[in-house]
Design a protein around this motif. Structure first.
Motif, PDB file in Angstrom:
ATOM      1  N   GLY A   1      26.888  -2.018  92.990  1.00 12.48           N
ATOM      2  CA  GLY A   1      27.744  -2.992  93.678  1.00 12.48           C
ATOM      3  C   GLY A   1      27.583  -4.462  93.444  1.00 12.48           C
ATOM      4  O   GLY A   1      28.260  -5.106  93.975  1.00 12.48           O
ATOM      5  N   ARG A   2      26.777  -4.652  92.552  1.00 16.81           N
ATOM      6  CA  ARG A   2      26.699  -6.121  91.958  1.00 16.81           C
ATOM      7  C   ARG A   2      27.407  -6.800  91.116  1.00 16.81           C
ATOM      8  O   ARG A   2      27.776  -5.723  90.222  1.00 16.81           O
ATOM      9  N   ASN A   3      27.681  -7.957  90.921  1.00 16.99           N
ATOM     10  CA  ASN A   3      28.377  -8.265  89.582  1.00 16.99           C
ATOM     11  C   ASN A   3      27.485  -8.432  88.291  1.00 16.99           C
ATOM     12  O   ASN A   3      26.563  -9.243  88.677  1.00 16.99           O
ATOM     13  N   SER A   4      27.344  -7.575  87.747  1.00 16.97           N
ATOM     14  CA  SER A   4      26.550  -7.395  86.373  1.00 16.97           C
ATOM     15  C   SER A   4      26.606  -8.686  85.770  1.00 16.97           C
ATOM     16  O   SER A   4      25.211  -9.396  85.408  1.00 16.97           O
ATOM     17  N   THR A   5      27.699  -9.374  85.033  1.00 17.89           N
ATOM     18  CA  THR A   5      27.631 -10.404  84.357  1.00 17.89           C
ATOM     19  C   THR A   5      27.074 -11.569  84.975  1.00 17.89           C
ATOM     20  O   THR A   5      26.224 -12.358  84.385  1.00 17.89           O
ATOM     21  N   ALA A   6      27.178 -11.837  86.512  1.00 17.36           N
ATOM     22  CA  ALA A   6      26.570 -12.991  86.964  1.00 17.36           C
ATOM     23  C   ALA A   6      25.255 -12.879  87.284  1.00 17.36           C
ATOM     24  O   ALA A   6      24.362 -13.763  87.134  1.00 17.36           O
ATOM     25  N   LEU A   7      24.823 -11.511  87.426  1.00 14.45           N
ATOM     26  CA  LEU A   7      23.691 -11.158  87.541  1.00 14.45           C
ATOM     27  C   LEU A   7      22.471 -11.386  86.495  1.00 14.45           C
ATOM     28  O   LEU A   7      21.582 -11.945  86.382  1.00 14.45           O
TER      29      LEU A   7
END
Length: 307
Positions: free
Chosen positions: A177-183
């Protein structure tokens, strides 16, 4: 008087006929010569026209060139539309780099990674075979099946007289559920600005900078040093290159990439370069599996799930 007059008349007639014949011959020769000269001038001009067309084709973006035109050989330091096309193709094949028309360290690192994956000589030079592979290999699709869990190990990926390479893949933490690019970008920024707090080896300070030269301490003692140079830092990766005096030998590169596969945040490691006994032994003995596994599952995990 009649006979001399008749003789003169015959001589005049013969002379006139000879002059007429010679004049006709000269005119024919002149006509043939002019035609030959015209053909020669046309033939001389043709190469210039062909050369201009060839230069125009070579300066064009390879993506729009006729397929019969040979692509230029590209290497570090070169610039132009051909480099920009190379960068677009590398990015499309999952090896992202800036599309700025400047063949720098980031483009070289992406190219070497692509060459390794395609089974080509990983020399960082875009030659005929590399262009062909870039233009014919399947572009990754956006829809991917669920990725299996990371293998949490390292393995040999290339072994020849000129190149020894290994890869590793370790799970860091679930990221559903997380934004992979930002993470991944946030993780990379933290990993390179708090470097010595999380990397297994000390010696390069707290902040990692592109172009930096330092000596890592593989056993965290002063007796053993591994001099390296930071050759590239990207949005989700950094690359180190070994220098003379390194235990594994000089001119070996290692790339650390933080990425997401499925619902798992991962660390990918890719090392390549001149073969050496110590490089092979580091994989065979499980040393790199232990070291980079510790980096992923302790050092990097602490950035996302502090104790």
């Amino acid at each position: 008087m009649t006979r001399p007059t008749s003789l003169r008349m015959r001589l005049i007639a013969v002379t006139a006929a000879a002059v007429t014949a010679l004049t006709g011959l000269d005119l024919a020769n002149a006509s043939s010569g002019n035609a030959a000269d015209s053909a020669a001038r046309a033939d001389t001009a043709a190469p210039s026209t062909r050369d201009a067309a060839g230069r125009a084709a070579m300066n064009a973006d390879p993506a729009t060139r006729p397929q019969t035109t040979r692509q230029p050989v590209l290497r570090t330091g070169m610039q132009g539309p051909a480099v920009r096309s190379l960068q677009r193709l590398l990015t499309a094949h999952g090896h992202p780099t800036d599309v700025d028309g400047d063949f720098g360290p980031r483009t070289q690192a992406a190219l070497i990674a692509f060459q390794h994956k395609a089974g080509l000589t990983a020399d960082g030079i875009a030659g005929t075979r590399t262009w062909r592979a870039l233009q014919t290999a399947a572009t990754p699709t956006t829809a991917q099946p669920p990725a299996p869990a990371a293998p949490d190990t390292c393995w040999t990926s290339a072994d020849s007289s000129t190149d020894y390479a290994y890869r590793c893949e370790f799970g860091i933490h679930p990221v559903s559920g997380r934004n992979s690019t930002a993470l991944t970008r946030a993780m990379l920024t933290k990993a390179t600005t708090d470097f010595s707090d999380h990397f297994p080896f000390k010696g390069c300070g707290q902040v990692l900078k592109e172009g930096q030269v330092c000596s890592l301490l593989p056993l965290n003692v002063q007796m053993v040093e591994a001099p390296v140079k930071v050759i590239d830092i990207g949005p989700d990766y950094f690359v180190l290159m070994s220098l003379p005096g390194h235990p594994e030998g000089e001119d070996r590169s290692i790339r650390f990439t933080i990425h997401v596969a499925g619902n798992q945040l991962r660390l990918g490691v890719h090392a390549w370069g001149k073969p050496s006994r110590s490089a092979r032994a580091s994989v065979d003995t499980g040393f790199v599996t232990h070291v980079w596994g510790t980096y992923a599952q302790q050092g990097l995990r602490s950035l996302i799930a502090p104790k």
